[in-house]
Scaffold this motif. Structure first.
Motif, PDB file in Angstrom:
ATOM      1  N   LEU A 164       0.853  -1.189   0.000  1.00 25.04           N
ATOM      2  CA  LEU A 164       0.000   0.000   0.000  1.00 25.04           C
ATOM      3  C   LEU A 164       0.887   1.237   0.000  1.00 25.04           C
ATOM      4  N   VAL A 165       0.694   2.084  -1.007  1.00 22.07           N
ATOM      5  CA  VAL A 165       1.537   3.278  -1.108  1.00 22.07           C
ATOM      6  C   VAL A 165       0.677   4.524  -1.334  1.00 22.07           C
ATOM      7  N   GLY A 166       1.293   5.683  -1.169  1.00 23.98           N
ATOM      8  CA  GLY A 166       0.599   6.939  -1.435  1.00 23.98           C
ATOM      9  C   GLY A 166       0.425   7.115  -2.936  1.00 23.98           C
ATOM     10  N   GLN A 167      -0.615   7.859  -3.296  1.00 26.74           N
ATOM     11  CA  GLN A 167      -0.916   8.072  -4.710  1.00 26.74           C
ATOM     12  C   GLN A 167       0.195   8.873  -5.385  1.00 26.74           C
ATOM     13  N   THR A 168       0.613   8.454  -6.592  1.00 26.17           N
ATOM     14  CA  THR A 168       1.658   9.220  -7.274  1.00 26.17           C
ATOM     15  C   THR A 168       1.062  10.533  -7.769  1.00 26.17           C
ATOM     16  N   GLY A 169       1.933  11.540  -7.912  1.00 30.04           N
ATOM     17  CA  GLY A 169       1.479  12.862  -8.319  1.00 30.04           C
ATOM     18  C   GLY A 169       0.845  12.863  -9.692  1.00 30.04           C
ATOM     19  N   ASN A 170       1.199  11.879 -10.527  1.00 32.02           N
ATOM     20  CA  ASN A 170       0.746  11.927 -11.911  1.00 32.02           C
ATOM     21  C   ASN A 170      -0.382  10.941 -12.223  1.00 32.02           C
ATOM     22  N   LEU A 171      -1.154  10.578 -11.199  1.00 28.19           N
ATOM     23  CA  LEU A 171      -2.299   9.691 -11.431  1.00 28.19           C
ATOM     24  C   LEU A 171      -3.506  10.567 -11.796  1.00 28.19           C
ATOM     25  N   ALA A 172      -4.023  10.388 -12.990  1.00 24.31           N
ATOM     26  CA  ALA A 172      -5.189  11.157 -13.476  1.00 24.31           C
ATOM     27  C   ALA A 172      -5.047  12.676 -13.243  1.00 24.31           C
TER      28      ALA A 172
END
Ligand code: URA
Length: 448
Positions: free
Chosen positions: A150-158
């Motif tokens: 489980l990781v934090g959302q990447t800056g470039n997701l959608a």
């Protein structure tokens, strides 16, 4: 193609072609379409709506605007869950280790909290050493090895959604069903799972206030997921009061571990048990979500069988061990799972009593979330630092009788000058009546 003509088309009730939707999303993301035209278009969508095909195309275009996670290096059917947000929602920490302990891979991206709802990533950071931003290769390896990461959302997701959401926020176009559904689902599609179980909350702490509104949103999101080739379920659950008892970062990890440590679920769920009613609600939602995820992964087509397997994963201690393994794999101290006294603790734990006795008949749930926030447990802005130890532990729930001499809740605070305000706001969030009220089912219905 001209944006001007597309605004007219939607204004006059027309339906966009896939090419037109792509043109709008790509044009706005690149900066070719200005904010004023996009705002006008969003308002036409707000009033005229979108059909299913348009909503699917909008979702796909927003998903494709940035990174699309490729999970093909992970063996097996990958499952994901998404909650539309609420107060005290710690189901991920229960559901994810259950699934992983049953061999179903879960590669999950989660967000931080903003406003009155908490974020999974913040909560995990209350475990010493836990790293929420491991590299993608390690993320994939962990899922292959232990079935869970489980990781934090990447800056470039959608990124298109990020830009459009910010514009919706200032143009009064947030609460449009196709816009909400496509916003949520674009991030889920980009995150790559094969099976998506949506926990669509309804009530005073949720975006959708009534079960009917939640059902319509769930139906739209399930249709989008299925049309995009992902098996999707929508579970509509109650958010008229916190889920479980504890609200706050470390407190929620502690409560999830409490559930994962139960040795007899049926007994815990029985009316006669001394397990708090709030925890019983949490168990019910978690087991329902986990069961649908197991069915979605193709392990069984029977809900009863899936439920029995999930229950056993908890009772056997396998899910708890999986949680510890997952924590260790991401650099965290796994002893925090076996001994939750190690989690950050607040300096003051203050009991709160009701000023009048009676039945708890209503709760302004977002206010309970705000109590945790003013204690320092949430973020007022994206940059705010949060206090992982603070929060609220509500011991009584809607439909229950509370007398003046029993503890209604505990406030966990690190600074004593905020306690009185927190108490006042917490008590002000509840209505106490002489007449009992009907107790709401926590799981309302499932959209498949
Ligand atoms: N959550 C989202 O991600 N998008 C919305 O539009 C509403 C809630």
């Amino acid at each position: 193609m001209r944006m001007y003509d597309l605004i007219i088309k939607k204004r006059d009730g027309g339906a966009h072609t896939p090419e037109e939707i792509k043109y709008i999303v790509e044009g706005y993301t690149k900066g070719d379409i200005p904010d004023y035209q996009m705002s006008a278009w969003l308002m036409t969508v707000y009033y005229k709506g979108m059909n299913n095909e348009e909503t699917v195309e909008l979702t796909k275009a927003m998903a494709a605007s940035g990174d699309m996670l490729d999970l093909s290096a992970i063996e097996g059917v990958k499952v994901d869950k998404h909650s539309t947000g609420g107060v005290g929602d710690k189901t991920t920490f229960i559901v994810a280790p259950i699934l992983a302990s049953l061999g179903v891979p879960m590669a999950k991206m989660s967000g931080r909290g903003l406003g009155h709802t908490g974020g999974t990533i913040d909560k995990l950071e209350s475990i010493e050493g836990f790293n929420v931003s491991i590299p993608t290769g390690e993320f994939i390896d962990n899922v292959n090895n232990i079935k869970l990461s489980l990781v934090g959302q990447t800056g470039n997701l959608a990124p298109a959604d990020k830009k459009i959401y910010a514009l919706r926020d200032v143009t009064a176009t947030v609460d449009s069903l196709p816009l909400i559904a496509s916003s949520i689902m674009s991030k889920k599609l980009a995150a790559g799972a094969d099976v998506i179980v949506l926990d669509v909350k309804c009530g005073t702490g949720a975006f959708m206030k009534t079960p009917e509104e939640a059902k319509t949103l769930a139906r739209t999101m399930v249709d989008i997921g299925n049309m995009a080739g992902r098996k999707t379920y929508g579970v509509i659950t109650d958010m008229n009061e916190p889920l479980g008892c504890k609200v706050g970062n470390a407190l929620e990890v502690e409560e999830a571990v409490e559930v994962l440590s139960i040795k007899d679920i049926d007994k815990a769920l029985s009316e006669a048990s001394d397990v708090n009613y709030g925890i019983r609600r949490l168990i019910k939602v978690s087991l329902c979500l986990a069961s649908y995820m197991l069915m979605g992964a193709g392990v069984t087509s029977s809900y009863d069988e899936a439920y029995a397997m999930c229950k056993k994963a908890i009772e056997s201690g396998n899910a708890l061990d999986k949680m510890a393994q997952f924590v260790e794999a991401q650099g965290g101290n796994k002893e925090y799972i076996y001994d939750t006294n190690l989690l950050p603790k607040a300096k003051h734990i203050v009991p709160v009593y009701m000023e009048k006795e009676g039945y708890l008949t209503s709760c302004k749930n977002s206010e309970v979330g705000m109590v945790s926030l003013i204690l320092g447990g949430g973020r007022a802005t994206k940059e705010s630092e949060i206090d992982l130890a603070v929060g609220v532990n509500v011991r009584k729930h809607l439909g229950e009788f509370v007398s003046k001499d029993e503890v209604f809740a505990y406030i966990h605070a690190n600074s004593d000058d905020i306690i009185e305000e927190a108490k006042k706001r917490l008590l002000g969030a509840y209505i106490v009546s002489d007449e009992p009220c009907q107790i709401e089912e926590v799981v309302k219905f499932v959209v498949e």
